[in-house]
Write an enzyme that holds these catalytic residues in place. Structure first.
Site, mmCIF file in Angstrom:
data_model
loop_
_atom_site.group_PDB
_atom_site.id
_atom_site.type_symbol
_atom_site.label_atom_id
_atom_site.label_comp_id
_atom_site.label_asym_id
_atom_site.label_seq_id
_atom_site.Cartn_x
_atom_site.Cartn_y
_atom_site.Cartn_z
ATOM 1 C CB ALA A 147 37.534 45.042 45.645
ATOM 2 N N GLY A 193 39.492 41.516 48.840
ATOM 3 C CA GLY A 193 38.793 42.366 49.808
ATOM 4 C C GLY A 193 37.861 41.581 50.718
ATOM 5 C CD GLU A 234 42.379 43.312 51.511
ATOM 6 O OE1 GLU A 234 41.799 43.361 50.413
ATOM 7 O OE2 GLU A 234 43.218 44.149 51.869
ATOM 8 C CD GLU A 278 44.015 41.272 46.931
ATOM 9 O OE1 GLU A 278 44.679 40.232 47.149
ATOM 10 O OE2 GLU A 278 43.165 41.695 47.728
HETATM 11 N N1 CO8 Z 1 34.332 41.271 41.202
HETATM 12 C C1 CO8 Z 1 33.350 41.316 40.300
HETATM 13 N N2 CO8 Z 1 32.658 40.240 39.904
HETATM 14 C C2 CO8 Z 1 33.012 39.052 40.412
HETATM 15 C C3 CO8 Z 1 34.057 38.926 41.328
HETATM 16 C C4 CO8 Z 1 34.735 40.106 41.739
HETATM 17 N N3 CO8 Z 1 35.713 40.094 42.655
HETATM 18 N N4 CO8 Z 1 34.187 37.621 41.651
HETATM 19 C C5 CO8 Z 1 33.252 36.969 40.950
HETATM 20 N N5 CO8 Z 1 32.536 37.821 40.199
HETATM 21 C C6 CO8 Z 1 31.431 37.519 39.288
HETATM 22 C C7 CO8 Z 1 31.916 36.822 38.030
HETATM 23 O O1 CO8 Z 1 32.375 37.765 37.086
HETATM 24 C C8 CO8 Z 1 30.675 36.102 37.592
HETATM 25 O O2 CO8 Z 1 29.820 37.018 36.951
HETATM 26 P P1 CO8 Z 1 29.031 36.555 35.576
HETATM 27 O O3 CO8 Z 1 28.108 35.470 36.041
HETATM 28 O O4 CO8 Z 1 28.348 37.802 35.155
HETATM 29 O O5 CO8 Z 1 30.086 36.047 34.646
HETATM 30 C C9 CO8 Z 1 30.004 35.717 38.904
HETATM 31 O O6 CO8 Z 1 30.569 36.566 39.902
HETATM 32 C C10 CO8 Z 1 30.274 34.293 39.314
HETATM 33 O O7 CO8 Z 1 31.682 34.080 39.288
HETATM 34 P P2 CO8 Z 1 32.378 32.881 38.479
HETATM 35 O O8 CO8 Z 1 31.544 32.478 37.319
HETATM 36 O O9 CO8 Z 1 33.775 33.300 38.201
HETATM 37 O O10 CO8 Z 1 32.317 31.734 39.590
HETATM 38 P P3 CO8 Z 1 33.306 30.492 39.731
HETATM 39 O O11 CO8 Z 1 32.688 29.629 40.781
HETATM 40 O O12 CO8 Z 1 33.621 29.884 38.404
HETATM 41 O O13 CO8 Z 1 34.676 31.120 40.283
HETATM 42 C C11 CO8 Z 1 36.001 32.512 41.746
HETATM 43 C C12 CO8 Z 1 34.711 31.685 41.561
HETATM 44 C C13 CO8 Z 1 37.210 31.587 41.737
HETATM 45 C C14 CO8 Z 1 35.878 33.186 43.113
HETATM 46 C C15 CO8 Z 1 36.127 33.556 40.610
HETATM 47 O O14 CO8 Z 1 34.897 34.233 40.490
HETATM 48 C C16 CO8 Z 1 37.199 34.568 40.834
HETATM 49 O O15 CO8 Z 1 38.383 34.285 40.648
HETATM 50 N N6 CO8 Z 1 36.797 35.823 41.259
HETATM 51 C C17 CO8 Z 1 37.733 36.907 41.461
HETATM 52 C C18 CO8 Z 1 38.510 36.722 42.742
HETATM 53 C C19 CO8 Z 1 39.503 37.848 42.918
HETATM 54 O O16 CO8 Z 1 40.425 38.009 42.144
HETATM 55 N N7 CO8 Z 1 39.307 38.653 43.991
HETATM 56 C C20 CO8 Z 1 40.187 39.748 44.300
HETATM 57 C C21 CO8 Z 1 39.634 41.010 43.709
HETATM 58 S S1 CO8 Z 1 40.749 42.359 43.932
HETATM 59 C C22 CO8 Z 1 40.470 42.877 45.514
HETATM 60 O O17 CO8 Z 1 39.656 42.336 46.241
HETATM 61 C C23 CO8 Z 1 41.296 44.046 45.951
HETATM 62 C C24 CO8 Z 1 40.849 44.536 47.314
HETATM 63 C C25 CO8 Z 1 41.509 45.822 47.669
HETATM 64 C C26 CO8 Z 1 40.625 47.064 47.648
HETATM 65 C C27 CO8 Z 1 39.454 46.973 48.569
HETATM 66 C C28 CO8 Z 1 38.937 48.349 48.901
HETATM 67 C C29 CO8 Z 1 37.641 48.232 49.624
#
Ligand code: CO8
Length: 262
Positions: free
Chosen positions: A68, A113, A116, A136
Site C-alpha cells: 500500500a 498489500g 496480499e 507491515e
Molecule cells: N509506498 C509508497 N512508495 C513506495 C513504496 C510504498 N509501499 N514502496 C516503494 N516506494 C517508492 C519509494 O519511496 C521510492 O520513491 P522515490 O524514488 O521518490 O524515493 C520508489 O518507490 C523506489 O523505491 P526504493 O528507492 O525504496 O527502491 P529500492 O529498490 O531501494 O527498495 C523496496 C525496494 C525494498 C521494495 C523498498 O522500496 C521498500 O521497502 N518499500 C516499502 C515496502 C513496504 O513496507 N510495503 C508495505 C507497505 S504497508 C502495506 O502494504 C499495508 C497493506 C494493508 C492495507 C491495504 C489496504 C488496501
C-alpha cells in the site's frame, strides 16, 4: 471510451480469452493507493462482463507491487484506515468471486498489500526475481488487505505467523517451498506462462471452471461435510448444462468439445 483508456494506474490488454491487467505506477514500485483500489474495482467489474475467461494481474517495471502507498497512509486516522482496508478487502473478494481464473504474475517485489493482492488471486506464478513479504510490522502496522487470513490458509499458520511477525522478505524459491507460489519461471517467460496457463483454463468448460472455483473458495472455510455437500450439489447441477452434454458427447465422439458456457 475503450476499457484501456479508462484507467490511469492500470494498463489493460486482451490476449486471446485472457485479460491482462498491469499495475502501472512504476516510479513508486506500483504502490497501491485509493485510486488503484478504485480502478481495480471498476476493472474487475468490466472483466466480469467482458466475455473474457481468464485474468492475469501483473506489475510494470521491477515490482508487482511494493505494498500500500505509505505516503498516502502515513497521516490516516483509524476511520480512514478502516475505509481503505474495507475497499481493499472488497477487491480481494471480487477476485475470489469473479467466475473465471485469476492468476498473479509476480516478477519482482510483492510486499505488504502487493503480496496480499497476489494472494487474493486464485494462484501465483512467479519469476526467479520475485520477492514476497508482509513487512507491515516494520512500519508499526499489520496487513490490512486480507493478508493474515489468506496467507495462513495458503501456507499454514506457522509460516504465516513467521512472515507476518518478522516482516522478512523471501525469494521465489522459498515462496515455492512453502506453497505461496505455484510455479517459478525465468523472468522473460513470466507473463507468457501466466497467460498460457489462464488460456488453457479458459478453454475448459466455462461453467465447470466457475463452479469449481466457487466450490473451492467457499468450501475451504466450511466444515468438511458442508464443503462436500457444496461439491455434490455443484456436480449435480452441472448435469443441467449444455457444456456437460457437449463435453461428454465430444469425448465419446473422439473430438474436441465446443463449449458455449451454457
Ligand atoms: N509506498 C509508497 N512508495 C513506495 C513504496 C510504498 N509501499 N514502496 C516503494 N516506494 C517508492 C519509494 O519511496 C521510492 O520513491 P522515490 O524514488 O521518490 O524515493 C520508489 O518507490 C523506489 O523505491 P526504493 O528507492 O525504496 O527502491 P529500492 O529498490 O531501494 O527498495 C523496496 C525496494 C525494498 C521494495 C523498498 O522500496 C521498500 O521497502 N518499500 C516499502 C515496502 C513496504 O513496507 N510495503 C508495505 C507497505 S504497508 C502495506 O502494504 C499495508 C497493506 C494493508 C492495507 C491495504 C489496504 C488496501
Amino acid at each position: 471510451m475503450s476499457v484501456a483508456e479508462e484507467f490511469e494506474t492500470l494498463r489493460i490488454e486482451d490476449r486471446g480469452d485472457v485479460r491482462v491487467v498491469v499495475l502501472d505506477r512504476p516510479k513508486v514500485l506500483n504502490a497501491i493507493d485509493e485510486q488503484v483500489i478504485d480502478e481495480l474495482t471498476r476493472c474487475l467489474e468490466r472483466a466480469a462482463s467482458s466475455g473474457r475467461r481468464g485474468l492475469v494481474l501483473a506489475g510494470a517495471g521491477k515490482a508487482f507491487a511494493a505494498g500500500a502507498d505509505i505516503a498516502a497512509m502515513a497521516d490516516m486516522t483509524p476511520e480512514q484506515a478502516l475505509r481503505f482496508a474495507e475497499k481493499g478487502h472488497a477487491v480481494g473478494e471480487m477476485l475470489a468471486r469473479i467466475p473465471m481464473c485469476t492468476i498473479a504474475a509476480v516478477g519482482g517485489f510483492a510486499l505488504g498489500g502487493g503480496c496480499e493482492l497476489a494472494l487474493a488471486c486464485d494462484f501465483i506464478v512467479a519469476s526467479t526475481k520475485a520477492k514476497f513479504g508482509q513487512p507491515e510490522v516494520k512500519l508499526g502496522v499489520i496487513p490490512g488487505f486480507g493478508g493474515t487470513q489468506r496467507l495462513a490458509r495458503r501456507v499454514g499458520l506457522a509460516h504465516a505467523l513467521e512472515l507476518c511477525m518478522t516482516g522478512a522478505i523471501i525469494d521465489a524459491a522459498r515462496a515455492a517451498e512453502i506453497g505461496l507460489v505455484n510455479r517459478v519461471v525465468e523472468p522473460d517467460v513470466l507473463l507468457e506462462t501466466a497467460v498460457a496457463t489462464a488460456q488453457a483454463i479458459a478453454e475448459q468448460g466455462p461453467v465447470a471452471v466457475a463452479r469449481v472455483k466457487d466450490v473451492l473458495h467457499r468450501g475451504v472455510d466450511l466444515p468438511l461435510d458442508e464443503a462436500n455437500r457444496l461439491e455434490r450439489e455443484a456436480f449435480a447441477a452441472l448435469f443441467d448444462t449444455a457444456d456437460q452434454k457437449e463435453g461428454m458427447r465430444a469425448f465419446l465422439d473422439k473430438r474436441s468439445p465446443r463449449f458455449t458456457g451454457k
